[in-house]
Design an enzyme around this catalytic site. Structure first.
Site, PDB file in Angstrom:
ATOM      1  N   ARG A  90       0.790  -1.041  -0.125  1.00 28.17           N
ATOM      2  CA  ARG A  90       0.034  -0.139  -0.005  1.00 28.17           C
ATOM      3  C   ARG A  90       0.911   1.342  -0.238  1.00 28.17           C
ATOM      4  NH1 ARG A  90      -3.520  -2.584  -1.728  1.00 28.17           N
ATOM      5  NH2 ARG A  90      -5.542  -2.880  -1.000  1.00 28.17           N
TER       6      ARG A  90
ATOM      7  N   GLU B 210      -3.300   7.887  -3.976  1.00 30.33           N
ATOM      8  CA  GLU B 210      -3.697   7.251  -5.132  1.00 30.33           C
ATOM      9  C   GLU B 210      -4.972   8.291  -5.713  1.00 30.33           C
ATOM     10  OE1 GLU B 210      -3.946   3.189  -5.743  1.00 30.33           O
ATOM     11  OE2 GLU B 210      -1.704   3.019  -4.921  1.00 30.33           O
TER      12      GLU B 210
ATOM     13  N   HIS C 257      -0.785   0.695  -9.649  1.00 28.96           N
ATOM     14  CA  HIS C 257      -1.582  -0.217  -8.800  1.00 28.96           C
ATOM     15  C   HIS C 257      -2.360  -1.599  -9.688  1.00 28.96           C
ATOM     16  CE1 HIS C 257      -3.758  -0.564  -4.452  1.00 28.96           C
ATOM     17  NE2 HIS C 257      -3.378  -1.970  -5.253  1.00 28.96           N
TER      18      HIS C 257
END
Ligand code: DGY
Length: 323
Positions: A242, A271, A289
């Site tokens: 993450r 993000e 991602h």
């Protein structure tokens, strides 16, 4: 007939499973992330029995409240569930599930794609070649680093971290060291891996550091300026966990000042925003991602999310209930 809300268009596999179980499935018609207000308004209007949600959906007390007392489960189509306030879900009497296991290989493969690409300067070499800079073989051109026989440091020894270590040891004859809150002696025996009692020890020793921790208050900015300075100047940092686990500004500074040799990251602190300084650097690879993004794996993730919903609506404990 139970009604399921799917917060965004997803691969058909999971939808078919839900429909075959006899459910009515409603999918957000706009292929975009719903804002909190939009999500709440769908949930209030629809009075759904379950929701299939994504890591981009922020699930807090207001959202669980809006889902209403008939709603049994929010099935997250991700292994990570830091987007959900689990305590708030419990208070609202709603279960939350995730999708572990089915993406382990794919994420481990992407981790290697990043690790090898940064060490062998693949993206930089591609830019160089396309820019017409290749005028013939040169003995000193774009020299990189081997992974073979190096020390790989794993931070977080869950399913994905262990698979990455396995490939590094078996495929590249690397030495594996790891830090986790729990020691795993079977893993150590199997891979001749060694446990380190702190992340700092891993950072000091490893040639490649690969991050596989969940995002928790304790792992937020686990990699900060101070810890980056502990790494070898020849080391690489890889992150497929993450984004907020790394302080992105500190990483940009470390890369600019050659505190470490390179980084390759699939996840970002805010993000989809990316620290602008990172975009200007040659010694980092950035992917959006996509570590779990293969067709087969995304199908399996939707199917597993659907199975969790089916179990919950059949009065059983979902196989991947997050507790
Ligand atoms: C996950 O599952 O948590 C990944 O980040 C997305 O596939």
């Amino acid at each position: 007939m139970p009604k399921i809300f799917v917060t965004r268009k997803i691969p058909e596999a999971g939808i078919s499973k839900l429909k075959s179980a006899g459910y009515e499935v409603e999918i957000n018609p706009a292929d975009k992330v719903l804002s909190k207000d939009e999500l709440i308004s769908y949930l209030k209007k629809g009075k759904y029995d379950a929701a299939l949600v994504l890591l981009t959906d922020k699930l807090d007390a207001d959202v669980f409240q809006a889902a209403g007392p008939q709603c049994k489960i929010f099935a997250n189509m991700a292994v990570g569930f830091d987007n959900a306030d689990i305590e708030a879900a419990k208070k609202a009497g709603i279960m939350v599930s995730n999708t572990p296991g089915v993406l382990t290989n794919t994420v481990a493969e992407h981790t290697f794609a990043l690790m090898l690409a940064i060490a062998h300067r693949v993206a930089e070499a591609d830019r160089f070649t396309r820019a017409g800079k290749y005028h013939g073989w040169e003995p000193m051109m774009l020299l990189g680093t081997d992974l073979s026989c190096k020390t790989i440091g794993i931070l977080g020894l869950g399913k994905i971290g262990s698979r990455v270590a396995y490939h590094a040891v078996k495929g590249f004859n690397a030495k594996a060291i790891y830090y986790d809150v729990k020691r795993d002696e079977n893993f150590e025996r199997e891979l001749r891996a060694t446990f380190r009692a702190t992340p700092e020890e891993v950072l000091r020793e490893a040639d490649f550091v690969s991050i596989h921790v969940p995002l928790l208050p304790a792992t937020h900015h686990l990699i900060n300026a101070e810890r980056l300075r502990m790494m070898k100047p020849t080391a690489y940092l890889i992150n497929t966990s993450r984004g907020p686990v790394i302080d992105e500004k500190a990483l940009a500074e470390a890369l600019q000042n050659k505190i470490i040799k390179g980084a390759a990251i699939d996840v970002f602190e805010n993000e989809p925003a990316i620290e602008p300084a990172l975009l200007k650097l040659e010694n980092i690879i950035l992917t959006p991602h996509i570590a779990s993004a293969t067709e087969a794996t995304r199908d399996k993730m939707t199917e597993l999310a659907a199975e969790n919903i089916i179990a919950a609506l059949s009065g059983q404990t979902p196989p991947n209930l997050v507790r």
